[in-house]
Design a protein around this motif. Structure first.
Motif, mmCIF file in Angstrom:
data_model
loop_
_atom_site.group_PDB
_atom_site.id
_atom_site.type_symbol
_atom_site.label_atom_id
_atom_site.label_comp_id
_atom_site.label_asym_id
_atom_site.label_seq_id
_atom_site.Cartn_x
_atom_site.Cartn_y
_atom_site.Cartn_z
ATOM 1 N N ALA A 144 0.855 -1.192 0.000
ATOM 2 C CA ALA A 144 0.000 0.000 0.000
ATOM 3 C C ALA A 144 0.885 1.235 0.000
ATOM 4 O O ALA A 144 2.031 1.199 0.451
ATOM 5 C CB ALA A 144 -0.933 -0.004 1.206
ATOM 6 N N THR A 145 0.342 2.335 -0.496
ATOM 7 C CA THR A 145 1.089 3.588 -0.598
ATOM 8 C C THR A 145 0.394 4.682 0.211
ATOM 9 O O THR A 145 -0.652 4.456 0.825
ATOM 10 C CB THR A 145 1.237 4.011 -2.064
ATOM 11 O OG1 THR A 145 -0.069 4.131 -2.658
ATOM 12 C CG2 THR A 145 2.020 2.975 -2.849
ATOM 13 N N GLY A 146 0.988 5.885 0.206
ATOM 14 C CA GLY A 146 0.515 6.973 1.031
ATOM 15 C C GLY A 146 -0.976 7.268 0.866
ATOM 16 O O GLY A 146 -1.474 7.392 -0.252
ATOM 17 N N VAL A 199 -1.556 4.476 5.750
ATOM 18 C CA VAL A 199 -0.168 4.786 5.395
ATOM 19 C C VAL A 199 -0.013 6.298 5.247
ATOM 20 O O VAL A 199 -0.757 6.934 4.491
ATOM 21 C CB VAL A 199 0.226 4.085 4.081
ATOM 22 C CG1 VAL A 199 1.680 4.375 3.728
ATOM 23 C CG2 VAL A 199 -0.013 2.582 4.189
ATOM 24 N N PRO A 200 0.945 6.912 5.954
ATOM 25 C CA PRO A 200 1.157 8.363 5.805
ATOM 26 C C PRO A 200 1.623 8.716 4.392
ATOM 27 O O PRO A 200 2.236 7.899 3.699
ATOM 28 C CB PRO A 200 2.265 8.663 6.832
ATOM 29 C CG PRO A 200 2.298 7.488 7.752
ATOM 30 C CD PRO A 200 1.862 6.308 6.942
ATOM 31 N N ASP A 201 1.328 9.934 3.978
ATOM 32 C CA ASP A 201 1.843 10.409 2.688
ATOM 33 C C ASP A 201 3.367 10.342 2.688
ATOM 34 O O ASP A 201 4.025 10.622 3.693
ATOM 35 C CB ASP A 201 1.389 11.839 2.429
ATOM 36 C CG ASP A 201 -0.100 11.930 2.130
ATOM 37 O OD1 ASP A 201 -0.676 10.909 1.720
ATOM 38 O OD2 ASP A 201 -0.687 13.024 2.334
ATOM 39 N N THR A 228 5.678 1.740 8.468
ATOM 40 C CA THR A 228 5.812 2.162 7.072
ATOM 41 C C THR A 228 7.237 2.639 6.784
ATOM 42 O O THR A 228 8.009 2.956 7.691
ATOM 43 C CB THR A 228 4.817 3.285 6.740
ATOM 44 O OG1 THR A 228 5.111 4.433 7.546
ATOM 45 C CG2 THR A 228 3.390 2.827 7.002
ATOM 46 N N ILE A 229 7.568 2.702 5.508
ATOM 47 C CA ILE A 229 8.909 3.088 5.063
ATOM 48 C C ILE A 229 8.840 4.417 4.322
ATOM 49 O O ILE A 229 8.070 4.569 3.371
ATOM 50 C CB ILE A 229 9.498 2.011 4.122
ATOM 51 C CG1 ILE A 229 9.560 0.654 4.827
ATOM 52 C CG2 ILE A 229 10.876 2.424 3.616
ATOM 53 C CD1 ILE A 229 10.453 0.634 6.043
ATOM 54 N N PRO A 230 9.647 5.415 4.739
ATOM 55 C CA PRO A 230 9.685 6.681 3.984
ATOM 56 C C PRO A 230 10.205 6.459 2.563
ATOM 57 O O PRO A 230 11.115 5.652 2.349
ATOM 58 C CB PRO A 230 10.669 7.546 4.793
ATOM 59 C CG PRO A 230 10.771 6.898 6.131
ATOM 60 C CD PRO A 230 10.543 5.435 5.902
#
Length: 259
Positions: A144-146, A199-201, A228-230
């Protein structure tokens, strides 16, 4: 009066046209050019490894059987392409290599020598791709993405992203999930269950294909980034298995969300 024309200079001393041409065309010594050739090769290697692609060996069972990293087997050397993410962001289904955040790297042990000279040589070798980087590089698949919300599971034990179940043909090994007896709402809860997590932006949620043996975003959900991974930590997309010869081939990045 003599009819012979006068000559200037001594013909025996003056260089002929042939001699001058030979002097101009005399090849430079190979030994003199070798250091220049080596320097050019090192610079090209540095540019290639830094901006275009690099080969990684990441020994981990978390991506079995997509990538081999099991104990006692020959690990896959994967080609990681770096250009694409300069123009776009990782997409669900991509296999990515990233630098583990601090909470993922507590057990990481530096491979550098304590000797200053040797360590300097190792760092130089790393710049041109002869020595692995001294960092906790990991490989997982983007789920999943931001802005998306990810959780598990639906009634069939599938991961949901924004409420829609994923199609994940690459998952072969997973925790048991038995509706009615070992699910997310039973006394004996399935180890598949987690979330929901939004998931954060500027971040991605990643998981290993070997779900029953992967310390991925689920394992780190309690940290300050909820596992999550930046995007700044993402090195590139794993696109090809380069070695061993028996496993050479592309790495699949299916559209798991069906967009």
């Amino acid at each position: 009066m003599s009819s012979e024309s006068e000559t200037t200079g001594d013909p025996a001393v003056a260089p002929t046209t042939t001699d001058a041409t030979k002097q101009e065309k005399k090849p430079r010594s190979f030994l003199r050019e070798l250091p220049i050739l080596i320097l050019v090769a090192l610079v090209l290697s540095f540019l290639l490894q830094t901006f275009i692609a690099r080969v990684y060996l990441i020994p981990s069972e978390s991506m079995e059987p997509t990538l081999h990293g099991c104990a006692g087997c020959t690990g896959d050397r994967i080609v990681v392409e770096k250009i694409g993410y300069h123009f776009g962001e990782p997409q669900p289904g991509d296999v990515v290599v990233f630098r583990g955040p601090d909470s993922w790297s507590q057990d990481f042990v530096s491979t550098r020598s304590s000797n200053v000279v040797v360590r300097g040589a190792q760092e130089l070798g790393s710049l041109v791709g002869l020595v692995p980087p001294d960092e906790n590089d990991l490989v997982k698949r983007v789920i999943a993405t931001g802005g998306q919300t990810v959780e598990c599971c639906d009634e069939q034990g599938r991961i949901l992203v924004d409420g829609t179940p994923l199609d994940e043909p690459y998952v072969v090994m997973d925790f048991p999930f038995v509706p009615g007896s070992q699910a997310c709402d039973t006394a004996l809860k399935s180890a598949r269950c987690f979330g929901p997590v939004t998931v954060p932006d500027g971040h991605v949620w990643v998981m290993g294909d070997n779900r029953s043996n992967s310390a991925d975003s689920r394992y780190h959900v309690g940290d300050d980034m909820q596992g999550t991974i930046p995007l700044d930590n993402v090195i590139g997309k794993a696109v090809f298995i380069a070695l061993p010869p028996s496993r050479i081939g592309s790495i699949s990045s299916p559209d798991i969300q069906g967009k």
